[in-house]
Write a protein that holds these residues in place. Sequence first.
Motif, short mmCIF file in Angstrom:
data_model
loop_
_atom_site.label_atom_id
_atom_site.label_comp_id
_atom_site.label_asym_id
_atom_site.label_seq_id
_atom_site.Cartn_x
_atom_site.Cartn_y
_atom_site.Cartn_z
N LYS A 123 -13.01 52.76 -36.05
CA LYS A 123 -11.57 52.74 -36.25
C LYS A 123 -11.07 54.19 -36.29
O LYS A 123 -11.67 55.04 -36.93
N LEU A 124 -9.97 54.43 -35.61
CA LEU A 124 -9.44 55.78 -35.50
C LEU A 124 -8.06 55.88 -36.14
O LEU A 124 -7.27 54.94 -36.12
N THR A 125 -7.79 57.06 -36.69
CA THR A 125 -6.45 57.41 -37.16
C THR A 125 -6.01 58.63 -36.38
O THR A 125 -6.79 59.56 -36.16
N PHE A 126 -4.74 58.63 -35.95
CA PHE A 126 -4.23 59.71 -35.11
C PHE A 126 -3.13 60.47 -35.84
O PHE A 126 -2.34 59.89 -36.60
N THR A 127 -3.04 61.76 -35.59
CA THR A 127 -1.93 62.55 -36.10
C THR A 127 -0.71 62.31 -35.21
O THR A 127 -0.79 61.67 -34.16
N ALA A 128 0.44 62.87 -35.62
CA ALA A 128 1.66 62.68 -34.86
C ALA A 128 1.56 63.27 -33.46
O ALA A 128 2.18 62.76 -32.51
N ASP A 129 0.78 64.32 -33.28
CA ASP A 129 0.64 64.94 -31.96
C ASP A 129 -0.55 64.40 -31.19
O ASP A 129 -0.90 64.93 -30.13
N GLY A 130 -1.21 63.35 -31.70
CA GLY A 130 -2.22 62.65 -30.94
C GLY A 130 -3.66 63.01 -31.22
O GLY A 130 -4.57 62.42 -30.63
N ALA A 131 -3.93 63.97 -32.11
CA ALA A 131 -5.31 64.31 -32.41
C ALA A 131 -5.94 63.24 -33.32
O ALA A 131 -5.25 62.58 -34.10
N ILE A 132 -7.24 63.09 -33.22
CA ILE A 132 -7.96 62.14 -34.07
C ILE A 132 -8.19 62.79 -35.43
O ILE A 132 -8.86 63.82 -35.53
N SER A 133 -7.64 62.20 -36.47
CA SER A 133 -7.73 62.79 -37.82
C SER A 133 -8.74 62.07 -38.71
O SER A 133 -9.13 62.60 -39.74
N ALA A 134 -9.15 60.85 -38.32
CA ALA A 134 -10.13 60.12 -39.12
C ALA A 134 -10.88 59.13 -38.22
O ALA A 134 -10.30 58.55 -37.31
N ILE A 135 -12.17 59.00 -38.49
CA ILE A 135 -13.02 58.04 -37.78
C ILE A 135 -13.78 57.25 -38.83
O ILE A 135 -14.44 57.82 -39.69
N GLU A 136 -13.68 55.94 -38.76
CA GLU A 136 -14.38 55.06 -39.70
C GLU A 136 -15.34 54.17 -38.91
O GLU A 136 -14.91 53.36 -38.09
N ILE A 137 -16.63 54.37 -39.15
CA ILE A 137 -17.64 53.59 -38.45
C ILE A 137 -18.04 52.40 -39.32
O ILE A 137 -18.52 52.57 -40.45
N LEU A 138 -17.85 51.22 -38.79
CA LEU A 138 -18.11 49.99 -39.54
C LEU A 138 -19.11 49.12 -38.78
O LEU A 138 -18.92 48.84 -37.59
N ARG A 139 -20.16 48.70 -39.51
CA ARG A 139 -21.14 47.83 -38.87
C ARG A 139 -21.49 46.62 -39.73
O ARG A 139 -22.20 45.71 -39.28
N ASP A 140 -20.98 46.57 -40.94
CA ASP A 140 -21.23 45.40 -41.79
C ASP A 140 -20.69 44.15 -41.10
O ASP A 140 -19.49 44.11 -40.73
N PRO A 141 -21.50 43.11 -40.90
CA PRO A 141 -21.08 41.94 -40.13
C PRO A 141 -19.82 41.28 -40.68
O PRO A 141 -18.94 40.88 -39.90
N GLU A 142 -19.72 41.14 -41.99
CA GLU A 142 -18.54 40.50 -42.56
C GLU A 142 -17.29 41.35 -42.33
O GLU A 142 -16.21 40.81 -42.05
N THR A 143 -17.44 42.65 -42.47
CA THR A 143 -16.30 43.54 -42.26
C THR A 143 -15.83 43.49 -40.81
O THR A 143 -14.63 43.35 -40.52
N VAL A 144 -16.78 43.56 -39.89
CA VAL A 144 -16.45 43.54 -38.47
C VAL A 144 -15.82 42.20 -38.09
O VAL A 144 -14.85 42.14 -37.32
N ALA A 145 -16.33 41.11 -38.65
CA ALA A 145 -15.80 39.79 -38.34
C ALA A 145 -14.35 39.64 -38.79
O ALA A 145 -13.59 38.85 -38.22
N GLY A 146 -13.96 40.40 -39.81
CA GLY A 146 -12.59 40.31 -40.32
C GLY A 146 -11.59 41.15 -39.56
O GLY A 146 -10.40 41.13 -39.88
N LEU A 147 -12.06 41.88 -38.55
CA LEU A 147 -11.17 42.73 -37.76
C LEU A 147 -10.72 42.00 -36.50
O LEU A 147 -11.45 41.18 -35.94
N GLU A 148 -9.56 42.33 -36.03
CA GLU A 148 -9.08 41.81 -34.75
C GLU A 148 -9.43 42.82 -33.67
O GLU A 148 -8.86 43.91 -33.60
N VAL A 149 -10.42 42.51 -32.87
CA VAL A 149 -10.96 43.43 -31.88
C VAL A 149 -10.75 42.89 -30.48
O VAL A 149 -11.15 41.76 -30.18
N THR A 150 -10.14 43.70 -29.63
CA THR A 150 -9.98 43.36 -28.22
C THR A 150 -10.69 44.42 -27.40
O THR A 150 -10.31 45.60 -27.42
N LEU A 151 -11.75 44.03 -26.69
CA LEU A 151 -12.50 44.96 -25.84
C LEU A 151 -11.70 45.27 -24.59
O LEU A 151 -11.15 44.37 -23.95
N LEU A 152 -11.65 46.55 -24.23
CA LEU A 152 -10.81 46.96 -23.11
C LEU A 152 -11.58 47.23 -21.84
O LEU A 152 -11.04 47.06 -20.75
#
Length: 296
Positions: free
Chosen positions: A265-294
């Motif tokens: 999961k990424l967070t972006f600043t107002a000018d578009g830079a990546i300010s935070a990266i959250e790596i999640l692999r816990d199955p329950e956590t991932v299952a609770g996310l709405e993910v669309t593969l591009l």
Amino acid sequence: MNNDDWLARRFEENRPHLRAVAYRMLGSASEADDAVQESWFRLSRTDTSDVQNLRGWLTTVVSRVSLDMLRSRTSRREEPLDTDSVEPAAGGPDPEREAILADSVGPALLVVLDSLAPAERLAFVLHDMFAVPFDEIAAILGRSPAATRQLASRARRRVQGAEVPNADAARQRQIVDAFLAASRNGEFEALLSLLDPDVVLTADEAAIETASKAPTGPWLAPVVRGAGAVAEMFSGRARAAQAAIIDGVPGMAWAPGGRTRAVLKLTFTADGAISAIEILRDPETVAGLEVTLLDA
């Protein structure tokens, strides 16, 4: 200086303005260039000795040309912003093109303008964006000033009431694609350019445990701070990751066989830079996310 040279010089002085008008009318930089070029052809074939306001005359001409182009669109709807309008020319930056874009209404509003009828769009653009009087717009449209005022008013209500698309999402998707390419190719400097200097990376326990079992050995820490450290971690990695929309925001996912196992999961600043990266692999956590593969 002969008359032809004088006209050419005056036309070049007004070219940025004409391109701005045509761009707002057409939403396409390449078509705007065509409209401006056609305006020059008409100017070069016309006796303008009695024209007192050449800028106004040229504005009328490029507006009529643009209106004809809008009305000729029958088989397809134009994209709100073509690639010519965001990529530099092969020979380097084009100052006039950059000036148009910097002063443009933006791709999000162009989407809304593209939904207007040609006459509505012309009335709204010329009056609300270039302060052209309604009687002059009426002459272009062949309608009364009162009817032209109504066209602009109707267009204004539609623009103000429209849900303008999130233009940031497209830019964020581009950043994700660039990040993945730089990570896979080990392009450290490119990664740095995409990260905020104070970027923070966090990872859950499942992600850390999986990384510790990788053939290359442990590489993922619970918290990593700073663009240099984060870029170093990702340089040469992310080969199996792909772009994804995670809870409505562009990010990345690891989804072997189309099944999402981990997300970034990424967070972006107002000018578009990546300010935070959250790596999640816990199955329950991932299952609770709405993910669309591009992409694969």
